[in-house]
Design an enzyme around this catalytic site. Structure first.
Site, PDB file in Angstrom:
ATOM      1  N   GLU A 173       0.799  -1.232   0.000  1.00 57.09           N
ATOM      2  CA  GLU A 173       0.000   0.000   0.000  1.00 57.09           C
ATOM      3  C   GLU A 173       0.830   1.281   0.000  1.00 57.09           C
ATOM      4  O   GLU A 173       0.594   2.170   0.817  1.00 57.09           O
ATOM      5  CB  GLU A 173      -0.956  -0.010   1.210  1.00 57.09           C
ATOM      6  CG  GLU A 173      -1.868  -1.214   1.222  1.00 57.09           C
ATOM      7  CD  GLU A 173      -2.854  -1.226   2.386  1.00 57.09           C
ATOM      8  OE1 GLU A 173      -2.690  -0.410   3.309  1.00 57.09           O
ATOM      9  OE2 GLU A 173      -3.788  -2.051   2.343  1.00 57.09           O
ATOM     10  N   ASN A 213       2.063  -5.298  -3.063  1.00 60.21           N
ATOM     11  CA  ASN A 213       0.647  -5.575  -2.787  1.00 60.21           C
ATOM     12  C   ASN A 213      -0.097  -4.258  -2.555  1.00 60.21           C
ATOM     13  O   ASN A 213       0.403  -3.384  -1.835  1.00 60.21           O
ATOM     14  CB  ASN A 213       0.588  -6.448  -1.520  1.00 60.21           C
ATOM     15  CG  ASN A 213      -0.760  -7.079  -1.267  1.00 60.21           C
ATOM     16  OD1 ASN A 213      -1.299  -7.763  -2.133  1.00 60.21           O
ATOM     17  ND2 ASN A 213      -1.314  -6.864  -0.077  1.00 60.21           N
ATOM     18  N   HIS A 250     -10.277  -5.863  -2.727  1.00 60.39           N
ATOM     19  CA  HIS A 250     -11.340  -5.587  -1.749  1.00 60.39           C
ATOM     20  C   HIS A 250     -12.463  -4.874  -2.494  1.00 60.39           C
ATOM     21  O   HIS A 250     -12.421  -3.656  -2.688  1.00 60.39           O
ATOM     22  CB  HIS A 250     -10.819  -4.689  -0.617  1.00 60.39           C
ATOM     23  CG  HIS A 250      -9.895  -5.370   0.323  1.00 60.39           C
ATOM     24  ND1 HIS A 250     -10.300  -6.398   1.145  1.00 60.39           N
ATOM     25  CD2 HIS A 250      -8.579  -5.181   0.581  1.00 60.39           C
ATOM     26  CE1 HIS A 250      -9.274  -6.807   1.873  1.00 60.39           C
ATOM     27  NE2 HIS A 250      -8.213  -6.092   1.544  1.00 60.39           N
ATOM     28  N   GLU A 279      -6.532 -10.482  -1.294  1.00 56.64           N
ATOM     29  CA  GLU A 279      -7.347 -10.209  -0.099  1.00 56.64           C
ATOM     30  C   GLU A 279      -8.819 -10.052  -0.479  1.00 56.64           C
ATOM     31  O   GLU A 279      -9.507  -9.134  -0.026  1.00 56.64           O
ATOM     32  CB  GLU A 279      -6.862  -8.938   0.611  1.00 56.64           C
ATOM     33  CG  GLU A 279      -5.390  -8.978   0.993  1.00 56.64           C
ATOM     34  CD  GLU A 279      -4.923  -7.729   1.724  1.00 56.64           C
ATOM     35  OE1 GLU A 279      -5.767  -6.916   2.164  1.00 56.64           O
ATOM     36  OE2 GLU A 279      -3.701  -7.565   1.867  1.00 56.64           O
ATOM     37  N   ASP A 281     -12.614  -9.755  -0.949  1.00 57.43           N
ATOM     38  CA  ASP A 281     -13.934  -9.767  -0.312  1.00 57.43           C
ATOM     39  C   ASP A 281     -14.840  -8.863  -1.143  1.00 57.43           C
ATOM     40  O   ASP A 281     -14.356  -7.971  -1.837  1.00 57.43           O
ATOM     41  CB  ASP A 281     -13.915  -9.400   1.185  1.00 57.43           C
ATOM     42  CG  ASP A 281     -13.092  -8.174   1.529  1.00 57.43           C
ATOM     43  OD1 ASP A 281     -12.820  -7.343   0.631  1.00 57.43           O
ATOM     44  OD2 ASP A 281     -12.721  -8.023   2.703  1.00 57.43           O
TER      45      ASP A 281
HETATM   46  C1  XIL Z   1      -6.604  -5.951   8.103  1.00 58.71           C
HETATM   47  C2  XIL Z   1      -7.017  -7.079   9.009  1.00 58.71           C
HETATM   48  O1  XIL Z   1      -7.967  -7.857   8.338  1.00 58.71           O
HETATM   49  C3  XIL Z   1      -7.592  -6.545  10.288  1.00 58.71           C
HETATM   50  O2  XIL Z   1      -7.809  -7.583  11.207  1.00 58.71           O
HETATM   51  C4  XIL Z   1      -6.646  -5.510  10.902  1.00 58.71           C
HETATM   52  O3  XIL Z   1      -7.276  -4.917  12.001  1.00 58.71           O
HETATM   53  C5  XIL Z   1      -6.286  -4.460   9.901  1.00 58.71           C
HETATM   54  O4  XIL Z   1      -5.736  -5.064   8.758  1.00 58.71           O
HETATM   55  N1  XIL Z   1      -5.062  -4.430   3.498  1.00 58.71           N
HETATM   56  C6  XIL Z   1      -4.131  -5.301   3.991  1.00 58.71           C
HETATM   57  C7  XIL Z   1      -4.459  -6.150   5.153  1.00 58.71           C
HETATM   58  O5  XIL Z   1      -3.041  -5.447   3.403  1.00 58.71           O
HETATM   59  O6  XIL Z   1      -3.340  -6.415   5.945  1.00 58.71           O
HETATM   60  C8  XIL Z   1      -5.548  -5.539   5.990  1.00 58.71           C
HETATM   61  O7  XIL Z   1      -5.922  -6.488   6.998  1.00 58.71           O
HETATM   62  C9  XIL Z   1      -6.729  -5.168   5.141  1.00 58.71           C
HETATM   63  C10 XIL Z   1      -6.325  -4.163   4.095  1.00 58.71           C
END
Ligand code: XIL
Length: 497
Positions: A173, A213, A250, A279, A281
Site C-alpha cells: 500500500e 501488494n 477488496h 485479499e 472480499d
Molecule cells: C486488516 C485485518 O484484516 C484486520 O484484522 C486488521 O485490524 C487491519 O488489517 N489491506 C491489507 C491487510 O493489506 O493487511 C488488511 O488487513 C486489510 C487491508
C-alpha cells in the site's frame, strides 16, 4: 521460491490415474461394505473444494487465517478442507513480529505456519514494509534511522521464514489514489525505499517470490493502478528484483469489480511478473462479482491464485458487509458455488499463456549412477529428497530434509528409469500438471514413475516432461513437478551413497 516463468498449465491425464489408484485401494480394503460405492469418477469430474478446483489449472485458492481462531474447530475444518494457501491476517505484520526494536517474536506467525504446513497448505508472508500496523517505536522514527530499521526488519523476519513461504508481500500500500507515492514515514526516507526493500528481501531469501501488494489497483484506467504499473515497469527495466503484484481485490467499502479487471491482470503480467488476488472480499458476496473476478484470473496465465480475506462472514474485517464465501454458520453461500464453478471450468491451458510448453524433446540424459542407492540432493537447499517418517504408505508425498543417508533417502535409478526406494516402491508423480505432488507408490511400470536424470541438473518426469521442483529450501518443503524453468529450485543431483 524463485520466480517462475508464465505457467504452462498442461495436460492432466495423470491425475485421475493417481486418484483412481487411491480410490481402488481404499475401496478394496473395505470391499465387503463398499462394493456398491466403487464408482470411479470420470477423468474430468469437477473438484469439490476451492483448493482442489484451483489446482486443476495449476493455481491455488487461499484464505486469510486469524491465529486467534485456530481453536475454533468449525473454522479450522472449513479452512483445512477448502484452501491450499493461507496468509496470516495480522500475525506477520511489523507490529506483530518486531514489537520492540531488535526484538523479534514469531510465535503467532509460527502457529499459523505450523497449522498450515502440517496440512500441506502453503503460506504467503504478509507484510514487511507498510505505513500501517507499525509498532510504536517505528512510527516515531524517520530518515536514515527508519531506513535502517526497515532493512533490519526485513532481514530479521525473512531470516526466520527463509525457505518456508511461497511469497512475501514485501511492500504494502505505498501509493495514493492519484497514482503518486503515499506520504508515509517510509516514503520520507527517500523515494528509493521500495526498491531498497525489494533488494534487501532478495538477498535475505533468494528462494521466495517477492510481491508488491495494494488495493484499488484493479481498475486499469484508475490513476493508482497506472502509478503502480509504472513502478513495476521501471523495476523490471532496471533489474530491481520483483516477482509478483498482489491485487488486494477488496470489492468492499464502496469498491466493486471493474469491467476491465482482466486487462489490468494481463497488463501487469505482460511486464514479466506473476499476479495474484490477495485479499478478496465483495460486498454482500455478489455472485456475479465473485464469478467475474475468478474468471478474470483464470483467463490470465500468470494469475497464479486467489486468496479471500477470511473464512466466514463473521471472521471478516468487514463483517457488516457479509463479504465472504461462507456464512457465520459455516454454510457455503451462493458465491461459493459461483467461484467453484468457474474454477472447475477453467481451461487448464489458458490461451493467454506466453510460456513455451514443456519441451517435447528431453534434454540429454546422463548415464544413471552406477550400482547401488543414491541420495537425491537439491542444489539450492543442500537437502535430500526424503520420505517423511520413513513411511511405506502409497501416496506419501516426499519432502526436502537434511541429508542423513538412511533408507528413506536412498533412491536407486533403474534401467527402466524408475527411482526406487525400499526396493519395491517408486518415486511417482500424482498427476502430470503443474504442482502435481511427487510421492511414493508401489512400482507399477507406468510412465508417471519414470524419470529422466538430465545432464543439465534437472530430473524430469517421462509422462509430464516437467521438472522436479520445490517452493522453498527448508526441512519439510514438499516436492512437486513444475514447468522446467532453469532455476536453482529445480536442480537435483543423484549422489551415490
Ligand atoms: C486488516 C485485518 O484484516 C484486520 O484484522 C486488521 O485490524 C487491519 O488489517 N489491506 C491489507 C491487510 O493489506 O493487511 C488488511 O488487513 C486489510 C487491508
Amino acid at each position: 521460491m524463485s520466480a517462475r516463468p508464465p505457467a504452462h498449465r498442461g495436460e492432466d491425464q495423470g491425475r485421475p490415474t493417481a486418484l483412481r489408484r487411491a480410490l481402488i485401494i481404499g475401496a478394496t480394503s473395505a470391499l465387503a461394505v463398499l462394493t456398491g460405492m466403487m464408482v470411479i469418477p470420470d477423468a474430468n469430474a469437477a473438484a469439490s473444494t476451492l483448493g482442489a478446483a484451483a489446482a486443476q489449472s495449476g493455481r491455488y485458492f487461499g484464505t486469510a487465517i486469524a491465529g486467534g481462531r485456530l481453536g475454533d474447530s468449525a473454522y479450522t475444518t472449513i479452512a483445512a478442507r477448502e484452501f491450499n494457501m493461507v496468509t496470516a491476517e495480522n500475525e506477520m505484520k511489523i507490529d506483530a513480529t518486531e514489537p520492540q526494536r531488535g526484538q523479534f517474536t514469531f510465535s503467532a506467525g509460527d502457529n499459523i505456519y505450523n497449522w498450515a504446513t502440517q496440512r500441506g497448505i502453503k503460506m504467503r508472508g504478509h507484510t514487511l514494509a507498510w505505513h500501517s500496523q507499525q509498532p510504536g517505536w517505528m512510527q516515531s522514527l524517520s530518515g536514515s534511522t527508519l531506513r535502517q530499521a526497515m532493512i533490519d526488519h526485513i532481514n530479521g523476519v525473512m531470516a526466520h521464514y527463509k525457505g518456508k513461504l511461497a511469497a512475501w508481500d514485501v511492500v504494502n500500500e505505498a501509493f495514493n489514489e492519484d497514482g503518486s507515492r503515499r506520504q508515509s514515514n517510509l516514503q520520507g526516507t527517500g523515494n528509493d525505499w521500495i526498491e531498497v526493500a525489494f533488494r534487501t528481501a532478495r538477498n535475505a531469501d533468494p528462494s521466495v517470490k517477492l510481491c508488491y501488494n495494494d488495493y484499488n489497483i484493479e481498475n486499469w484506467s484508475y490513476a493508482k493502478t497506472q502509478g503502480v504499473y509504472r513502478m513495476i515497469q521501471d523495476f523490471k527495466s532496471r533489474g530491481v528484483p520483483i516477482d509478483c503484484v498482489g491485487l488486494q481485490t477488496h470489492f468492499t467499502g464502496g469498491s466493486s469489480l471493474p469491467s476491465n479487471f482482466q486487462t489490468t491482470l494481463s497488463s501487469f503480467a505482460a511486464l514479466g511478473v506473476d499476479v495474484a488476488l490477495t485479499e478478496v472480499d465483495v460486498t454482500n458476496a455478489s455472485t456475479s462479482q465473485y464469478a467475474g473476478l475468478t474468471q478474470a484470473c483464470m483467463n490470465v496465465a500468470r494469475c497464479i491464485g486467489i486468496t479471500v480475506w477470511g473464512v466466514r462472514d463473521s471472521d471478516s474485517w468487514r463483517s457488516s458487509e457479509s463479504p465472504l464465501l461462507f456464512d457465520g454458520g459455516g454454510n457455503k453461500k451462493a458465491a461459493y458455488t459461483s467461484v467453484l464453478n468457474v474454477l472447475n471450468s477453467a481451461n487448464p491451458n489458458p490461451s493467454t499463456t506466453t510460456s513455451s510448453p514443456a519441451p517435447s524433446t528431453s534434454p540429454t540424459t546422463s548415464p544413471p549412477p552406477s550400482g547401488g542407492p543414491s541420495k537425491i540432493v537439491g542444489s539450492q537447499s543442500g537437502r535430500c529428497i526424503d520420505v517423511p517418517n520413513s513411511s511405506h504408505n502409497n501416496g506419501t508425498r516426499v519432502q526436502l530434509y537434511d541429508c542423513h543417508g538412511l533408507t528413506n533417502q536412498q533412491w536407486t535409478y533403474t534401467a527402466s528409469k524408475q527411482l526406487t526406494v525400499y526396493g519395491n516402491m517408486c518415486l511417482d508423480a500424482a498427476g502430470s500438471g503443474n504442482s502435481a505432488a511427487v510421492q511414493i507408490y508401489s512400482c507399477n511400470g507406468q510412465t508417471n514413475q519414470q524419470w529422466n536424470v538430465n545432464s543439465n541438473g534437472t530430473i524430469t518426469g517421462v509422462q509430464s516432461g516437467r521438472c522436479i521442483d520445490v517452493w522453498g529450501t527448508g526441512n519439510g518443503q514438499q516436492v512437486q513437478i513444475y514447468d522446467c524453468n532453469g532455476q536453482a529450485n529445480q536442480q537435483f543431483r543423484l549422489v551415490a551413497l
